[in-house]
Design an enzyme around this catalytic site. Structure first.
Site, PDB file in Angstrom:
ATOM      1  N   CYS A  21       0.816  -1.230   0.000  1.00  0.00           N
ATOM      2  CA  CYS A  21       0.000   0.000   0.000  1.00  0.00           C
ATOM      3  C   CYS A  21       0.842   1.269   0.000  1.00  0.00           C
ATOM      4  CB  CYS A  21      -0.920   0.024   1.215  1.00  0.00           C
ATOM      5  SG  CYS A  21      -1.961  -1.416   1.339  1.00  0.00           S
ATOM      6  N   HIS A  74      -3.115   7.164   3.571  1.00  0.00           N
ATOM      7  CA  HIS A  74      -3.559   5.871   3.052  1.00  0.00           C
ATOM      8  C   HIS A  74      -4.976   5.624   3.553  1.00  0.00           C
ATOM      9  CE1 HIS A  74      -3.818   1.884   1.693  1.00  0.00           C
ATOM     10  NE2 HIS A  74      -3.635   1.304   2.863  1.00  0.00           N
ATOM     11  N   ASN A 106     -10.218   0.023   0.869  1.00  0.00           N
ATOM     12  CA  ASN A 106      -8.765   0.108   0.778  1.00  0.00           C
ATOM     13  C   ASN A 106      -8.330  -0.412  -0.597  1.00  0.00           C
ATOM     14  OD1 ASN A 106      -6.013  -0.266   0.951  1.00  0.00           O
ATOM     15  ND2 ASN A 106      -6.054  -1.293   2.938  1.00  0.00           N
TER      16      ASN A 106
HETATM   17  O1  UT7 Z   1      -3.360  -1.311   3.915  1.00  0.00           O
HETATM   18  C1  UT7 Z   1      -3.145  -1.847   5.193  1.00  0.00           C
HETATM   19  C2  UT7 Z   1      -4.082  -3.003   5.282  1.00  0.00           C
HETATM   20  N1  UT7 Z   1      -4.764  -3.340   6.447  1.00  0.00           N
HETATM   21  C3  UT7 Z   1      -5.187  -2.537   7.448  1.00  0.00           C
HETATM   22  O2  UT7 Z   1      -4.955  -1.374   7.538  1.00  0.00           O
HETATM   23  C4  UT7 Z   1      -6.005  -3.207   8.495  1.00  0.00           C
HETATM   24  C5  UT7 Z   1      -5.711  -2.724   9.885  1.00  0.00           C
HETATM   25  N2  UT7 Z   1      -6.634  -3.324  10.823  1.00  0.00           N
HETATM   26  C6  UT7 Z   1      -7.922  -2.943  10.922  1.00  0.00           C
HETATM   27  O3  UT7 Z   1      -8.351  -2.056  10.202  1.00  0.00           O
HETATM   28  C7  UT7 Z   1      -8.797  -3.600  11.955  1.00  0.00           C
HETATM   29  O4  UT7 Z   1      -7.997  -4.404  12.809  1.00  0.00           O
HETATM   30  C8  UT7 Z   1      -9.927  -4.472  11.313  1.00  0.00           C
HETATM   31  C9  UT7 Z   1     -10.962  -3.588  10.653  1.00  0.00           C
HETATM   32  C10 UT7 Z   1      -9.349  -5.432  10.294  1.00  0.00           C
HETATM   33  C11 UT7 Z   1     -10.627  -5.279  12.398  1.00  0.00           C
HETATM   34  O5  UT7 Z   1     -11.130  -4.414  13.413  1.00  0.00           O
HETATM   35  P1  UT7 Z   1     -10.879  -4.745  14.947  1.00  0.00           P
HETATM   36  O6  UT7 Z   1     -11.568  -3.710  15.726  1.00  0.00           O
HETATM   37  O7  UT7 Z   1      -9.380  -4.881  15.125  1.00  0.00           O
HETATM   38  O8  UT7 Z   1     -11.628  -6.119  15.115  1.00  0.00           O
HETATM   39  P2  UT7 Z   1     -11.055  -7.547  15.553  1.00  0.00           P
HETATM   40  O9  UT7 Z   1     -10.180  -8.109  14.496  1.00  0.00           O
HETATM   41  O10 UT7 Z   1     -10.500  -7.441  16.937  1.00  0.00           O
HETATM   42  O11 UT7 Z   1     -12.381  -8.364  15.644  1.00  0.00           O
HETATM   43  C12 UT7 Z   1     -13.377  -8.089  16.604  1.00  0.00           C
HETATM   44  C13 UT7 Z   1     -14.524  -9.049  16.392  1.00  0.00           C
HETATM   45  C14 UT7 Z   1     -14.081 -10.494  16.314  1.00  0.00           C
HETATM   46  O12 UT7 Z   1     -15.087 -11.289  16.924  1.00  0.00           O
HETATM   47  P3  UT7 Z   1     -14.874 -11.863  18.410  1.00  0.00           P
HETATM   48  O13 UT7 Z   1     -13.631 -12.696  18.336  1.00  0.00           O
HETATM   49  O14 UT7 Z   1     -14.708 -10.646  19.274  1.00  0.00           O
HETATM   50  O15 UT7 Z   1     -16.111 -12.627  18.647  1.00  0.00           O
HETATM   51  C15 UT7 Z   1     -14.081 -10.788  14.841  1.00  0.00           C
HETATM   52  O16 UT7 Z   1     -14.293 -12.141  14.534  1.00  0.00           O
HETATM   53  O17 UT7 Z   1     -15.166  -8.757  15.131  1.00  0.00           O
HETATM   54  C16 UT7 Z   1     -15.246  -9.954  14.370  1.00  0.00           C
HETATM   55  N3  UT7 Z   1     -15.193  -9.613  12.953  1.00  0.00           N
HETATM   56  C17 UT7 Z   1     -16.274  -9.295  12.251  1.00  0.00           C
HETATM   57  N4  UT7 Z   1     -17.577  -9.220  12.575  1.00  0.00           N
HETATM   58  C18 UT7 Z   1     -18.439  -8.865  11.624  1.00  0.00           C
HETATM   59  C19 UT7 Z   1     -14.105  -9.518  12.170  1.00  0.00           C
HETATM   60  N5  UT7 Z   1     -14.469  -9.156  10.932  1.00  0.00           N
HETATM   61  C20 UT7 Z   1     -15.814  -9.011  10.957  1.00  0.00           C
HETATM   62  C21 UT7 Z   1     -16.763  -8.638  10.010  1.00  0.00           C
HETATM   63  N6  UT7 Z   1     -18.056  -8.563  10.369  1.00  0.00           N
HETATM   64  N7  UT7 Z   1     -16.423  -8.325   8.730  1.00  0.00           N
END
Ligand code: UT7
Length: 339
Positions: free
Chosen positions: A126, A266, A296
């Protein structure tokens, strides 16, 4: 505060490198959060509150990264009022090249008729567009080339695991381009800081398709030819790296964050942008944000945002702008430009 030209590193030894044209392209097809909620266990509410994304663009099956890149490039060429034959170098930053080789830049060259250009791709995920800006700047300031086309283009949906809700809601496709050239006067790139940390190469990557895990039926069945990401760790590193890149680029430019009229970051997650705004001590309104519409788009994201900010009048001649990016690798970069 107006910069004092005498304190500028560029004013003493650098040839001014300006962005003389920008362009961008996104595919027609829109995939909304509602659409995704019918594909995986997710909801508009979760995606909006956790990321700020509402919809993304999806390239057609036969629409390759180079097709999107060429469309963005032609718009930049038109705005710059140059002929494609004046381009000396084409740099395409992408994580989703048309093929492993030849370079996607070669396909773009053929599509836009830039017959006199040397062509190469940049692999910095990215962050690649700003790595391209820095490479272009080095070639131009060293008098090797006069005119460089830098493109950020990605078709991330071609390497998305559509059954993984952790990643498939985040990405979209598109391309952005800029023409860089030496031009008299002070307007142009003032400073760029680029950096990497391979220690974190295992938190955002695609394991398959290279020499380590070649394309075999087994590897494809194991989903190795798709994006793998540890979201939380990437989030943490993104905030730290983008903040540091922003501060270093500002310091090199001899400017304070309060001199900046517009920050173009970004476009990965609105919460990441909010955290950076908060830690830099500036309001969110100073940031150009379009991730709600495109998700993204990887290397394309900052380039598309730059083009939109330019064409909409959000950035004006004489403004100081800060671009700051982050990607797999890890890679990061910050650039300060006098527009
Ligand atoms: O270009 C660079 C590329 N990547 C990035 O910049 C990504 C950087 N990271 C992020 O933006 C965030 O970490 C995410 C958006 C990917 C995830 O957000 P988060 O607040 O860190 O959520 P998490 O991974 O801690 O997940 C929280 C909960 C989990 O459920 P449990 O374990 O608490 O029951 C996940 O399974 O949310 C769940 N979850 C979802 N729920 C509904 C993860 N993805 C989804 C989804 N819909 N799409």
């Amino acid at each position: 505060m107006k910069r004092q030209p005498s304190s500028s590193p560029r004013s003493t030894k650098r040839r001014t490198v300006s962005i003389i044209g920008t362009g961008s392209y996104v595919p027609e097809k829109i995939l909304t959060n509602e659409d995704l909620s019918r594909m995986v266990d997710t909801s508009d509410e979760w995606i909006t509150t956790r990321t700020g994304i509402k919809q993304r663009r999806i390239a057609a099956k036969d629409e390759n990264t180079s097709d999107m890149a060429a469309k963005a490039a032609l718009k930049a060429i038109e705005q710059a009022k140059i002929s494609p034959k004046e381009i000396n170098l084409i740099l395409v930053a992408t994580a989703t090249p048309d093929m492993l080789f030849p370079a996607t830049a070669c396909f773009v060259q053929k599509k836009i008729g830039a017959t006199k250009a040397a062509c190469l791709d940049i692999s910095a995920a990215c962050a690649g567009f700003l790595f391209g800006v820095e490479i272009a700047q080095q070639f131009i300031t060293s008098h090797t080339y006069d005119t460089v086309l830098v493109i950020g283009a990605d078709k991330l949906t071609s390497i998305t695991n559509w059954t993984d809700r952790n990643t498939c809601v985040l990405f979209g496709d598109g391309a952005g381009a800029a023409i860089l050239r030496h031009r008299g006067g002070s307007h142009g790139v003032i400073s760029t800081h680029i950096g990497s940390d391979g220690q974190y190469s295992d938190i955002l990557f695609m394991p398959g398709g290279g020499s380590r895990c070649p394309i075999t039926r087994d590897n494809v069945d194991l989903n190795l030819a798709t994006i793998h990401m540890t979201g939380k760790e990437v989030y943490k590193q993104a905030v730290t790296a983008m903040l540091s890149a922003a501060k270093k680029a500002l310091e090199q430019a001899g400017l304070s964050i309060h001199d900046i009229a517009c920050v173009i970051p970004h476009q990965a997650n609105l919460r990441i942008i909010e955290a950076i705004a908060d830690r830099l001590g500036i309001p969110l309104e100073k940031f150009y944000v379009n991730l709600d519409r495109y998700g993204n788009t990887s290397a394309a994201a900052v380039a598309i945002a730059l083009d939109e900010a330019n064409r909409s009048g959000r950035i004006k001649s004489g403004d100081y702008i800060l671009m700051v990016v982050f990607g797999g690798g890890l890679t990061w970069a910050g650039t300060v430009i006098e527009w």
